[in-house]
Design an enzyme around this catalytic site. Structure first.
Site, PDB file in Angstrom:
ATOM      1  N   GLY A 198       3.471  -6.829   3.026  1.00 13.39           N
ATOM      2  CA  GLY A 198       3.060  -5.471   2.736  1.00 13.39           C
ATOM      3  C   GLY A 198       2.836  -4.593   3.948  1.00 13.39           C
ATOM      4  O   GLY A 198       2.501  -3.414   3.807  1.00 13.39           O
ATOM      5  N   ASP A 240      -2.931  -7.896  -1.051  1.00  9.96           N
ATOM      6  CA  ASP A 240      -2.321  -8.782  -0.060  1.00  9.96           C
ATOM      7  C   ASP A 240      -2.386  -8.178   1.337  1.00  9.96           C
ATOM      8  O   ASP A 240      -2.487  -8.902   2.331  1.00  9.96           O
ATOM      9  CB  ASP A 240      -0.869  -9.066  -0.443  1.00  9.96           C
ATOM     10  CG  ASP A 240      -0.764  -9.863  -1.736  1.00  9.96           C
ATOM     11  OD1 ASP A 240      -1.708 -10.621  -2.047  1.00  9.96           O
ATOM     12  OD2 ASP A 240       0.255  -9.732  -2.442  1.00  9.96           O
ATOM     13  N   GLY A 241      -2.314  -6.851   1.435  1.00  6.40           N
ATOM     14  CA  GLY A 241      -2.409  -6.209   2.732  1.00  6.40           C
ATOM     15  C   GLY A 241      -3.760  -6.429   3.384  1.00  6.40           C
ATOM     16  O   GLY A 241      -3.851  -6.644   4.597  1.00  6.40           O
ATOM     17  N   THR A 257      -0.358  -5.965  -6.158  1.00  8.96           N
ATOM     18  CA  THR A 257       0.492  -7.122  -6.460  1.00  8.96           C
ATOM     19  C   THR A 257      -0.290  -8.421  -6.533  1.00  8.96           C
ATOM     20  O   THR A 257      -0.153  -9.205  -7.457  1.00  8.96           O
ATOM     21  CB  THR A 257       1.611  -7.245  -5.405  1.00  8.96           C
ATOM     22  OG1 THR A 257       2.310  -6.003  -5.315  1.00  8.96           O
ATOM     23  CG2 THR A 257       2.581  -8.340  -5.796  1.00  8.96           C
ATOM     24  N   THR A 280     -14.571  -1.616   4.595  1.00 10.78           N
ATOM     25  CA  THR A 280     -13.705  -1.131   5.663  1.00 10.78           C
ATOM     26  C   THR A 280     -13.555   0.387   5.597  1.00 10.78           C
ATOM     27  O   THR A 280     -13.463   0.976   4.520  1.00 10.78           O
ATOM     28  CB  THR A 280     -12.322  -1.799   5.602  1.00 10.78           C
ATOM     29  OG1 THR A 280     -11.718  -1.551   4.330  1.00 10.78           O
ATOM     30  CG2 THR A 280     -12.450  -3.296   5.793  1.00 10.78           C
ATOM     31  N   ARG A 340       3.791   3.581  -7.313  1.00 13.93           N
ATOM     32  CA  ARG A 340       4.691   4.019  -6.242  1.00 13.93           C
ATOM     33  C   ARG A 340       5.754   2.975  -5.932  1.00 13.93           C
ATOM     34  O   ARG A 340       6.872   3.316  -5.532  1.00 13.93           O
ATOM     35  CB  ARG A 340       3.895   4.345  -4.982  1.00 13.93           C
ATOM     36  CG  ARG A 340       3.207   3.145  -4.309  1.00 13.93           C
ATOM     37  CD  ARG A 340       2.342   3.623  -3.147  1.00 13.93           C
ATOM     38  NE  ARG A 340       1.746   2.545  -2.383  1.00 13.93           N
ATOM     39  CZ  ARG A 340       0.578   1.999  -2.659  1.00 13.93           C
ATOM     40  NH1 ARG A 340      -0.113   2.440  -3.711  1.00 13.93           N
ATOM     41  NH2 ARG A 340       0.086   1.021  -1.909  1.00 13.93           N
TER      42      ARG A 340
END
Length: 518
Positions: free
Chosen positions: A479, A194-195, A238, A167, A307
């Site tokens: 997310g 997960d995003g 995550t 991507t 972050r």
């Protein structure tokens, strides 16, 4: 094995020792040589491999270097040995490949065995061609490296053809999936966090609704399920989806589940605002604390996964609450509770047995207004957890008893002096000043506002009836951010299938909460 037809039987050699090797439709077994009665043979076998967990059968040392006048070249050689690759379970729910070499007396026998085993394997419902999306910048920016070094060799060994798309921008995968044909692939795989999975999921589901010519003008919108399975190779920060469906965030484990063609049904939540579908979600929709953390962490992407820790600490210290009304439809026909000790595991009986009861529960369009309950207050966080939301930092997750495919989600309400959790089929949130916004414009029924049994504001009562706007948060949906706070969330049972089988119980894994309680 005694009830299965013997497909092939020979004396072969493993590590220099001779064994009577038997192939059936279900297993490959080997044991003592010299027993003629097959019923006695089945009792004497030392080892057996279920073919459902064998993912490759290939020649051993199929090529050999030989000298020529020009130098050294590779010459073809008919192998006298073949290799079987199967799954080996290790600690912490991790899978690894296990190789066993079988030696034959001649090359013809070796080819016969290879052909026989490969024929059985080809009859299993496993992917032969995959479309793989790789997010090169997610998590620790290791997605491409993880795929090339750990996953690609396994796909090649299993003879799976792969089309790879790296991507280049946000929503690249979603836009591709909504426009391009998928007729030649047996599954779509997301390499990232997960995003990235969220992007693939939404692209496939939006495409499915378009192909079915379905729109979403009313609250009783029922999306069509996907007919193509999705895989995830965890390479994010995550990786809750992989953790909740395999028990870890290990890329090799997830790759082996994909190769074997495992399929785990999974519920999907539809997130709406009025008559518009905003997102499809499989992990959680969280307002307040988790939304604030996600919003602030976007400004700190240069820090990588750390972050979230920094943004979380800052938001925890501010301890801000958001006033609004939560309305929800409890699930009363399923014999489970978000506070029980049950855990969703591979082959979960709750997810299997709850099909009829969940399908027959009152839905919004045929349930009375009294079926709904609402709570008005100031909330630190409002969370709709579709799965346990477990991850490496929180192995139990936000809602440990949540299930993968029972048609329910757990509504978790955090306030200054209490935490409540309810098992529901759908819920809505309206911030202060929008309590009276109707959810279903078709019947004009208002679902929010106070009713008998509602709770008063738990931190600072409001005496004025005039609308008053307070501070607003955003929604963190798997997310991704949704900036408008007034939304509706409804769960749709088993809308997709993952290349997974759920977390397996394992007695030798200290981190397994099921084993630890024994």
């Amino acid at each position: 094995m005694a009830d299965c037809c013997v497909l092939k039987r020979s004396v072969l050699y493993v590590e220099g020792k001779s064994f009577d090797v038997v192939l059936t439709q279900n297993s490959l077994s080997w044991g003592h040589v010299g027993i003629e009665d097959y019923k006695q043979v089945t009792q004497s076998f030392k080892k057996s491999l279920p073919l459902l967990e064998v993912f490759a059968a290939v020649p051993y040392q199929a090529k050999l270097e030989q000298s020529t006048e020009e130098g050294i070249e590779l010459a073809s050689l008919r192998s006298l040995s073949f290799c079987i690759y199967s799954v080996k379970r290790t600690r912490k729910h991790k899978w690894r490949e296990k190789m066993i070499v079988f030696d034959c007396d001649d090359a013809v026998l070796c080819e016969e065995w290879l052909h026989a085993i490969q024929t059985v394997l080809s009859g299993f419902n496993r992917p032969k061609r995959l479309l793989v999306f790789i997010n090169p910048v997610g998590g620790r920016r290791l997605g491409h490296k993880i795929y090339v070094e750990q996953v690609q060799p396994l796909f090649e060994l299993a003879n799976i053809k792969v089309d790879i798309i790296v991507t280049q921008k946000a929503n690249h995968a979603r836009d591709y999936l909504m426009e391009e044909g998928l007729e030649k692939v047996d599954g779509v795989v997301s390499v990232g966090g997960d995003g990235m999975f969220h992007e693939v999921l939404n692209g496939l589901l939006m495409r499915a609704q378009q192909e079915a010519m379905l729109n979403s003008p009313s609250q009783d919108f029922q999306p069509v399920p996907l007919n193509i399975p999705i895989g995830i190779i965890p390479a994010g920060s995550t990786d809750a989806i992989a953790f909740c469906t395999t028990g870890n965030n290990d890329p090799v484990t997830s790759a082996l589940h994909i190769i074997l063609g495992d399929r785990q049904p999974l519920d999907v939540c539809c997130v709406r605002r009025k008559n518009e579908v905003l997102r499809y979600s499989v992990v959680m929709a969280a307002y307040g604390f988790f939304g604030d953390v996600m919003q602030d962490s976007e400004k700190l992407r240069w820090m990588g996964p750390k972050r979230y820790d920094v943004a979380g600490f800052k938001k925890f210290m501010t301890n801000r609450g958001y006033e609004g009304v939560v309305s929800y439809l409890p699930v009363e026909t399923v014999d489970t509770s978000p506070q029980d000790s049950l855990r969703c595991r591979s082959g979960c009986n709750i997810c299997k047995s709850s099909f009829n009861s969940v399908q027959q529960r009152p839905s919004q369009q045929n349930s009375s207004a009294s079926s709904w309950q609402s709570m008005k207050g100031r909330f630190i966080s409002v969370i709709g957890a579709n799965i346990s939301c477990a991850c490496a930092k929180s192995p139990e997750g936000l809602s440990p008893s949540a299930h993968l495919a029972d048609g329910c989600l757990d509504l978790i309400l955090f306030n200054f002096d209490f935490v409540e959790v309810h098992r529901v089929s759908e819920f809505s949130f309206r911030p202060l000043g929008e309590e009276s916004e109707p959810v279903d414009e078709a019947d004009g029924r208002e679902r929010s506002g106070t009713k008998e049994g509602d709770k008063e504001y738990l931190a600072g009562k409001i005496t004025s009836s005039a609308p008053r706007l307070g501070p607003r948060s955003v929604w963190n949906v798997d997310g991704e951010l949704i900036t408008h706070p007034a939304i509706d969330v409804k769960v749709h049972r088993q809308l997709i299938r993952l290349f997974a089988r759920g977390i397996e119980e394992c007695e030798d894994t200290p981190s397994c909460t099921v084993c630890r309680r024994r």
